[in-house]
Design a protein around this motif. Structure first.
Motif, PDB file in Angstrom:
ATOM      1  N   ASN A 145      19.836 -21.961  -2.678  1.00 58.94           N
ATOM      2  CA  ASN A 145      21.062 -21.139  -1.519  1.00 58.94           C
ATOM      3  C   ASN A 145      21.964 -21.995  -2.303  1.00 58.94           C
ATOM      4  N   PRO A 146      21.673 -23.446  -2.542  1.00 56.71           N
ATOM      5  CA  PRO A 146      23.532 -24.361  -2.699  1.00 56.71           C
ATOM      6  C   PRO A 146      24.038 -23.924  -4.288  1.00 56.71           C
ATOM      7  N   THR A 147      23.128 -22.767  -4.777  1.00 57.78           N
ATOM      8  CA  THR A 147      23.727 -22.750  -6.309  1.00 57.78           C
ATOM      9  C   THR A 147      24.412 -20.739  -5.944  1.00 57.78           C
ATOM     10  N   LEU A 148      23.845 -20.485  -5.397  1.00 54.69           N
ATOM     11  CA  LEU A 148      23.730 -19.052  -5.040  1.00 54.69           C
ATOM     12  C   LEU A 148      24.850 -18.515  -4.405  1.00 54.69           C
ATOM     13  N   PRO A 193      11.446 -11.261   0.435  1.00 58.22           N
ATOM     14  CA  PRO A 193      11.814 -12.069   2.082  1.00 58.22           C
ATOM     15  C   PRO A 193      13.905 -12.050   1.884  1.00 58.22           C
ATOM     16  N   GLY A 194      13.909 -12.050   1.097  1.00 56.89           N
ATOM     17  CA  GLY A 194      15.916 -12.019   0.920  1.00 56.89           C
ATOM     18  C   GLY A 194      16.201 -11.888  -0.146  1.00 56.89           C
ATOM     19  N   ASN A 195      18.114 -11.845  -0.576  1.00 56.90           N
ATOM     20  CA  ASN A 195      18.428 -11.814  -1.584  1.00 56.90           C
ATOM     21  C   ASN A 195      18.551 -13.326  -2.068  1.00 56.90           C
ATOM     22  N   GLY A 196      18.457 -13.607  -3.636  1.00 53.01           N
ATOM     23  CA  GLY A 196      18.113 -14.957  -3.427  1.00 53.01           C
ATOM     24  C   GLY A 196      17.109 -16.101  -3.458  1.00 53.01           C
ATOM     25  N   THR A 197      15.715 -15.138  -2.322  1.00 57.04           N
ATOM     26  CA  THR A 197      14.536 -16.776  -2.547  1.00 57.04           C
ATOM     27  C   THR A 197      14.505 -16.813  -4.258  1.00 57.04           C
ATOM     28  N   LEU A 198      13.222 -17.843  -3.647  1.00 60.89           N
ATOM     29  CA  LEU A 198      12.284 -17.836  -5.262  1.00 60.89           C
ATOM     30  C   LEU A 198      11.742 -16.586  -5.398  1.00 60.89           C
ATOM     31  N   SER A 199      11.303 -15.178  -4.358  1.00 58.22           N
ATOM     32  CA  SER A 199      10.859 -14.247  -5.001  1.00 58.22           C
ATOM     33  C   SER A 199      11.540 -13.504  -5.283  1.00 58.22           C
ATOM     34  N   HIS A 200      12.849 -13.722  -4.621  1.00 61.27           N
ATOM     35  CA  HIS A 200      13.800 -12.681  -5.588  1.00 61.27           C
ATOM     36  C   HIS A 200      13.821 -13.322  -6.729  1.00 61.27           C
ATOM     37  N   LEU A 201      13.768 -14.606  -7.523  1.00 58.34           N
ATOM     38  CA  LEU A 201      14.418 -15.074  -8.461  1.00 58.34           C
ATOM     39  C   LEU A 201      13.360 -14.882  -9.693  1.00 58.34           C
ATOM     40  N   VAL A 202      11.518 -14.917  -9.225  1.00 57.67           N
ATOM     41  CA  VAL A 202      10.822 -14.418 -10.002  1.00 57.67           C
ATOM     42  C   VAL A 202      11.222 -12.903 -10.417  1.00 57.67           C
ATOM     43  N   GLY A 203      11.389 -11.920  -9.671  1.00 59.07           N
ATOM     44  CA  GLY A 203      11.208 -11.038 -10.387  1.00 59.07           C
ATOM     45  C   GLY A 203      12.164 -10.874 -11.104  1.00 59.07           C
ATOM     46  N   TYR A 229      19.598 -23.431 -12.238  1.00 53.88           N
ATOM     47  CA  TYR A 229      19.717 -23.288 -13.950  1.00 53.88           C
ATOM     48  C   TYR A 229      19.623 -21.232 -13.775  1.00 53.88           C
ATOM     49  N   VAL A 230      18.567 -21.408 -13.014  1.00 56.38           N
ATOM     50  CA  VAL A 230      17.937 -20.027 -12.474  1.00 56.38           C
ATOM     51  C   VAL A 230      18.611 -19.252 -12.355  1.00 56.38           C
ATOM     52  N   VAL A 231      18.771 -19.332 -11.424  1.00 53.46           N
ATOM     53  CA  VAL A 231      20.790 -18.723 -10.361  1.00 53.46           C
ATOM     54  C   VAL A 231      20.920 -18.302 -11.240  1.00 53.46           C
ATOM     55  N   LYS A 232      21.882 -19.197 -12.201  1.00 55.70           N
ATOM     56  CA  LYS A 232      22.949 -18.800 -13.364  1.00 55.70           C
ATOM     57  C   LYS A 232      22.712 -18.042 -14.819  1.00 55.70           C
ATOM     58  N   LEU A 233      20.819 -18.098 -14.319  1.00 57.33           N
ATOM     59  CA  LEU A 233      20.371 -16.712 -15.458  1.00 57.33           C
ATOM     60  C   LEU A 233      20.727 -15.954 -14.775  1.00 57.33           C
ATOM     61  N   SER A 234      20.168 -15.563 -13.593  1.00 57.11           N
ATOM     62  CA  SER A 234      20.689 -14.277 -12.335  1.00 57.11           C
ATOM     63  C   SER A 234      21.459 -13.522 -12.465  1.00 57.11           C
ATOM     64  N   GLY A 235      22.635 -14.435 -12.787  1.00 56.27           N
ATOM     65  CA  GLY A 235      23.717 -14.253 -12.766  1.00 56.27           C
ATOM     66  C   GLY A 235      24.601 -13.790 -10.880  1.00 56.27           C
ATOM     67  N   ALA A 236      22.926 -14.014 -10.165  1.00 52.18           N
ATOM     68  CA  ALA A 236      23.224 -14.004  -8.372  1.00 52.18           C
ATOM     69  C   ALA A 236      24.357 -14.651  -8.047  1.00 52.18           C
ATOM     70  N   LYS A 237      25.744 -13.943  -6.995  1.00 56.77           N
ATOM     71  CA  LYS A 237      25.732 -14.657  -6.518  1.00 56.77           C
ATOM     72  C   LYS A 237      26.242 -14.016  -4.666  1.00 56.77           C
ATOM     73  N   LEU A 238      25.797 -15.333  -3.957  1.00 56.31           N
ATOM     74  CA  LEU A 238      26.692 -14.358  -2.572  1.00 56.31           C
ATOM     75  C   LEU A 238      27.451 -15.414  -1.681  1.00 56.31           C
ATOM     76  N   ASP A 239      28.031 -13.967  -0.923  1.00 56.67           N
ATOM     77  CA  ASP A 239      29.189 -14.607  -0.209  1.00 56.67           C
ATOM     78  C   ASP A 239      28.363 -15.373   0.762  1.00 56.67           C
TER      79      ASP A 239
END
Length: 317
Positions: A94-97, A152-162, A307-317
């Motif tokens: 979450n701190p990066t997402l 269980p939600g945007n940016g969770t480990l589950s989401h990033l594994v997907g 690193y994985v969050v940056k790879l995903s391009g995901a960003k949440l407000d």
């Protein structure tokens, strides 16, 4: 007889240190009831009072991927009476997402102990036509984006594994985020979504009960009640070992002697045979680490998952 029982109870408790603890200890689970964070918290809180001599109260405070509950704990008095049940997605992702998560895991918290290490499970409802991960991979390649996967939600480990499966293994699915594992499980069972990626503890009971079928896990080895479920690495997918964890944190500024007391009490609770069994039956392994070891794990995971969050391009407000 009553006197003997009282003596036995007191023999099991840890002596207070400078009057601590002298009131109930509140554990904030920053997700709704029914998910892995809530289950993990309750594994500990049901038996912790035997050692502390004080009630352990669970408060579910969900929202914003766990950020709301975490921020609330940072604002609590740093006296050892309010703790957070954290997990990798909350503390390392979450701190990066999130543009403004509302807390800094390294500055606002003191690690107490890592409870466990667990893979994530990729599961379907028992009636699903997808019988294996090979079926899932084949269908996702034949019809990219047609398969929906709940988390269980945007940016969770589950989401990033997907995300990693889509980007690095060509297993393309459409993400459907929920507010916690509980609601996601309900929609999986109701066949509103095809697949669920979540913590093993969230679905272990339903796998044993036959309502849900596990296709694969993300651990480096087969674990506990998931012993018959293949790992993604075994199936030939590289860089797909992802381990989730849960752990307890105190607000920054909590006195060191209270952190030490809480670590000792929680570690002893985790080593109780009945609690250890709950952890392993939930598909994970007991860690019960020192605060220092847990801090090192957190630092390592923040580096990896940013690193994985940056790879995903995901960003949440």
């Amino acid at each position: 007889m009553g006197t003997v029982l009282v003596a036995q109870v007191h023999a099991q408790t840890l002596a207070q240190r400078n009057g601590f603890p002298s009131q109930p200890i509140r554990f904030v689970s920053p997700f709704p009831p029914g998910g892995g964070n809530d289950a993990t918290t309750r594994w500990v809180t049901t038996r912790l009072p035997e050692l502390t001599g004080q009630p352990a109260v669970v408060e579910n405070k969900g929202g914003a991927g766990g950020n709301i509950g975490a921020k609330a704990v940072t604002e609590a008095k740093a006296d050892g009476y309010t703790l957070l049940t954290g997990q990798v997605s909350l503390m390392a992702v979450n701190p990066t997402l999130y543009r403004a998560p509302g807390f800094d895991p390294l500055k606002n918290f003191i690690p107490i102990t890592q409870v466990n290490a667990a893979p994530l499970a990729i599961v379907v409802a028992a009636g699903s036509p997808l019988k294996s991960f090979a079926d899932l991979a084949a269908k996702s390649k034949a019809e990219p984006g047609k398969i929906t996967y709940a988390t269980p939600g945007n940016g969770t480990l589950s989401h990033l594994v997907g995300v990693v499966l889509g980007k690095e293994s060509n297993v393309s699915m459409t993400h459907v985020p929920y507010k916690g594992a509980g609601p996601a499980i309900n929609d999986l069972l109701g066949q509103q979504v095809d697949v669920l990626i979540t913590s093993t503890s969230s679905v272990a009971g339903m796998i044993q009960g036959g309502q849900i079928r596990a296709l694969a896990v993300t651990s480096p080895r087969r674990v506990g009640v998931f012993g018959k479920v293949p790992t993604l690495e075994e199936l030939g997918y590289k860089n797909t070992t992802f381990e989730d964890w849960y752990g307890f944190f105190a607000p920054a500024g909590t006195p060191p002697e209270r952190v030490a007391y809480l670590n000792e009490a929680i570690v002893k609770t985790l080593h109780k045979p009945e609690v250890s069994k709950l952890v392993t039956d939930g598909g994970s392994e007991v860690v019960a680490s020192t605060p220092e070891a847990f801090a090192a794990q957190l630092n390592s995971d923040i580096k990896r998952w940013s690193y994985v969050v940056k790879l995903s391009g995901a960003k949440l407000d």
